[in-house]
Design a protein around this motif. Structure first.
Motif, mmCIF file in Angstrom:
data_model
loop_
_atom_site.group_PDB
_atom_site.id
_atom_site.type_symbol
_atom_site.label_atom_id
_atom_site.label_comp_id
_atom_site.label_asym_id
_atom_site.label_seq_id
_atom_site.Cartn_x
_atom_site.Cartn_y
_atom_site.Cartn_z
ATOM 1 N N ALA A 79 0.853 -1.198 0.000
ATOM 2 C CA ALA A 79 0.000 0.000 0.000
ATOM 3 C C ALA A 79 0.880 1.235 0.000
ATOM 4 C CB ALA A 79 -0.920 0.010 1.224
ATOM 5 N N LEU A 103 0.561 5.840 0.486
ATOM 6 C CA LEU A 103 -0.256 7.015 0.776
ATOM 7 C C LEU A 103 0.188 8.120 -0.179
ATOM 8 C CD1 LEU A 103 -2.253 8.624 2.609
ATOM 9 C CD2 LEU A 103 -0.316 9.084 4.126
ATOM 10 N N LYS A 161 -9.026 3.299 -8.820
ATOM 11 C CA LYS A 161 -9.777 2.049 -8.654
ATOM 12 C C LYS A 161 -9.941 1.312 -9.974
ATOM 13 C CE LYS A 161 -12.688 3.360 -4.831
ATOM 14 N NZ LYS A 161 -14.025 3.531 -4.323
ATOM 15 N N ARG A 212 -5.926 -2.708 -5.846
ATOM 16 C CA ARG A 212 -6.970 -3.511 -5.196
ATOM 17 C C ARG A 212 -8.050 -2.612 -4.617
ATOM 18 N NH1 ARG A 212 -2.689 -7.305 -2.044
ATOM 19 N NH2 ARG A 212 -2.459 -8.926 -3.616
ATOM 20 N N GLN A 213 -7.641 -1.502 -4.032
ATOM 21 C CA GLN A 213 -8.616 -0.561 -3.475
ATOM 22 C C GLN A 213 -7.911 0.773 -3.295
ATOM 23 O OE1 GLN A 213 -11.389 0.753 -3.303
ATOM 24 N NE2 GLN A 213 -12.542 -0.553 -1.891
ATOM 25 N N ALA A 214 -8.664 1.845 -3.482
ATOM 26 C CA ALA A 214 -8.141 3.193 -3.258
ATOM 27 C C ALA A 214 -9.154 3.928 -2.406
ATOM 28 C CB ALA A 214 -7.931 3.904 -4.595
ATOM 29 N N VAL A 215 -8.704 4.465 -1.271
ATOM 30 C CA VAL A 215 -9.600 5.110 -0.307
ATOM 31 C C VAL A 215 -9.202 6.574 -0.173
ATOM 32 C CG1 VAL A 215 -10.458 5.088 2.063
ATOM 33 C CG2 VAL A 215 -9.850 2.934 0.944
ATOM 34 N N GLY A 240 -8.902 10.034 1.558
ATOM 35 C CA GLY A 240 -8.920 10.656 2.878
ATOM 36 C C GLY A 240 -9.253 12.126 2.703
ATOM 37 N N THR A 249 -5.211 6.604 0.033
ATOM 38 C CA THR A 249 -4.474 5.399 0.428
ATOM 39 C C THR A 249 -4.766 4.331 -0.621
ATOM 40 O OG1 THR A 249 -4.579 5.993 2.751
ATOM 41 C CG2 THR A 249 -4.186 3.666 2.238
ATOM 42 N N HIS A 277 -4.158 0.530 -2.059
ATOM 43 C CA HIS A 277 -3.739 -0.850 -1.796
ATOM 44 C C HIS A 277 -3.519 -1.503 -3.151
ATOM 45 C CE1 HIS A 277 -5.039 -0.604 2.476
ATOM 46 N NE2 HIS A 277 -5.846 0.292 1.971
#
Lengths: 310, 221
Positions: B22, B24, B47, B53-56, B58, B63, B65
């Motif tokens: 991952a 940041l 994404k 795999r995943q983007a979040v 903030g 972040t 992954h």
């Protein structure tokens, strides 16, 4: 499918887990899944299952189960002294249970979490793409809760391969759980530590406190002083070492909060997370700083060990 | 009517590894709606990549992954910098949620006393703005809403509560939020709502999404 095991004693905390629900973190849902992914995958592969099938994660004490129907199981991870009808049973190895056979655990000898895979997988509730148990939401796994006496465990499907006992992971490829070195990469906010703090992070010995569960472990040991303004919250990952105001670091594990605003001073690499997963309160550990290249080599060597089981 | 595209220069991106799977990507460090809009757009673009795999998103960054067998942090970092340099898409206003609040929280009187305002004034100030959902996360269904009016800014409680009831409406710093589940919490509880934030049998299992807008209004108990 077929009811294969009946639970006599559930053990301290036994839950159904798989590889978790990484896509759900954008909704604030913990990723979940097996704490020790290596042991989880190995258990499935030994039992002839796909590595992502559900297994039982047994914490500190194992359950007592009786076979309602003959089946093949594999036990990996922590050594909780597995026994079949009172006789020591090999770990990391396919074991045949005949109808009426009793699988018990004598007591913890090393590590904290054992995994039981059943040939044909485990029938479980799926939630947001995963069979992992989320206790906070009471979803997934066996009705969203830990196992209790009287539960019946069924296979998810007929075992795809004939049940052959004795398939095993060779001894030298099994994790060295007694070595509590957690390899880690410096985190986004490592510069918030002063030189002394960074020296302590990668030099001092920490101890897993009693506040340790599937969400994370608070670590006893030297306090790490951080400086700088409060951070705005950002997405987190398992393995992150966050340092709240008091300076007591927290190692985030599988059921970690998905976002937070404490400085992340290091992140344990994926190949060391199986070691972290086996730590119990009172265990000592050190963080060792590694490069991304070293982390890649470690990851590939674990993948190669699993490849021998396919 | 579409909003004019942002005329601000593209922010400088800082990429930090978060372990070996991952990273940041920080677009900035300030509480800023434009930065958050860029973070949400960047997460959506990331994404779509096969190696992600995943983007979040903030507040001010993403972040990410990733699959370490398909990419390296260097390759992904370069792609993130290219994506972040693009002009962000038109900022579409997010969905608007109107949330009834019974302003009878256990901390309302204390908050009023500390801010030297009347409880009635607290209610007026809290229910006036249309808040933005900056970030969904922490626990299932939790959303960080803001910015809170400056007049209501207070640091978190010194001693967090070990259990905050679900539906509690709370403030801390320049933020407000609603506790979706009974959890520990250090924010000041000024009200409660019967609206369910965590919807375990829906997908996504939460009412709010990043970029949505939220308006509180006072309701009778």
């Amino acid at each position: 499918m077929t009811t294969v095991l009946r639970v006599i004693e559930p053990g301290l905390l036994t839950t159904v887990q798989d590889l978790g629900r990484p896509h759900a973190i954008a909704a604030g849902v913990q990723p979940g899944g097996a704490m020790d992914r290596f042991a989880h995958r190995a258990a499935n592969l030994v039992a002839g299952n796909p590595e992502g099938d559900a297994t039982l994660e047994c914490t500190l004490t194992g359950p007592q189960v009786v076979a309602e129907h003959s089946c093949l199981v594999a036990i990996t991870g922590a050594d909780l002294d597995p026994r079949v009808n009172g006789q020591a049973a090999p770990m990391w190895t396919g074991i045949f249970l005949g109808q009426g056979d009793r699988l018990t655990f004598g007591g913890r000898r090393a590590g904290g979490r054992a995994y039981i895979a059943i040939a044909g997988g485990i029938e479980a509730d799926r939630w947001l793409g995963s069979a992992s148990t989320n206790l906070m939401a009471a979803r997934g796994g066996l009705h969203g809760r830990n196992l209790k006496a009287g539960d019946q465990i069924s296979t998810a499907r007929e075992a795809t391969r004939p049940a052959v006992s004795g398939h095993h992971l060779i001894e030298r490829l099994r994790p060295q759980y007694f070595d509590h070195t957690l390899h880690a990469i410096a985190g986004p906010h490592v510069k918030r530590l002063d030189a002394q703090g960074r020296g302590l992070l990668f030099g001092a010995t920490f101890k897993v406190s009693r506040e340790a569960d599937r969400m994370g472990y608070r670590l006893d040991g030297p306090r790490l002083a951080t400086s700088g303004e409060e951070l705005l919250s950002f997405g987190l990952t398992a393995g992150a070492v966050q340092v709240p105001h008091g300076g007591q670091p927290i190692l985030l594990m599988a059921d970690h909060q998905t976002a937070g605003g404490y400085p992340v001073v290091a992140t344990v690499v994926s190949a060391s997370m199986p070691i972290a997963a086996q730590l119990v309160p009172g265990d000592e550990l050190d963080f060792k700083e590694v490069t991304l290249e070293r982390a890649r080599q470690m990851r590939l060597s674990l993948a190669a060990a699993l490849e021998t089981l396919r | 009517m579409p909003l004019p595209p942002s005329t601000r220069p593209a922010p400088r991106v800082r990429i930090h590894p978060l372990g070996d799977t991952a990273l940041l990507a920080e677009l900035g460090t300030r509480l800023d709606t434009a930065l958050n809009t860029r973070a949400i757009a960047l997460a959506a673009a990331l994404k779509k990549r096969r190696d992600v795999r995943q983007a979040v998103a903030g507040y001010t960054g993403v972040t990410v992954h990733f699959d370490p067998d398909q990419t390296t942090p260097d390759v992904l970092g370069a792609a993130i910098k290219r994506l972040a340099a693009k002009r962000p898409p038109m900022a579409e206003p997010g969905r608007l949620h109107r949330i009834p609040v019974v302003y009878e929280g256990p901390d309302l009187e204390e908050v009023a006393a500390r801010l030297k305002l009347s409880p009635q004034r607290i209610v007026e100030l809290h229910s006036r703005p249309i808040y933005r959902v900056f970030l969904v996360g922490f626990v299932p269904g939790w959303a960080y809403l803001g910015p809170l009016p400056e007049e209501l800014e207070l640091p978190r409680r010194h001693v967090p509560r070990t259990q905050v009831p679900a539906g509690s409406v709370a403030i801390a710093g320049r933020q407000t939020g609603i506790y979706p589940l009974p959890t520990p919490g250090g924010w000041h509880l000024i009200g409660r709502t019967s609206v369910k934030l965590f919807l375990p049998d829906s997908d996504p299992p939460c009412l709010f999404r990043a970029g949505d807008r939220v308006k509180f209004f006072a309701a009778k108990s």
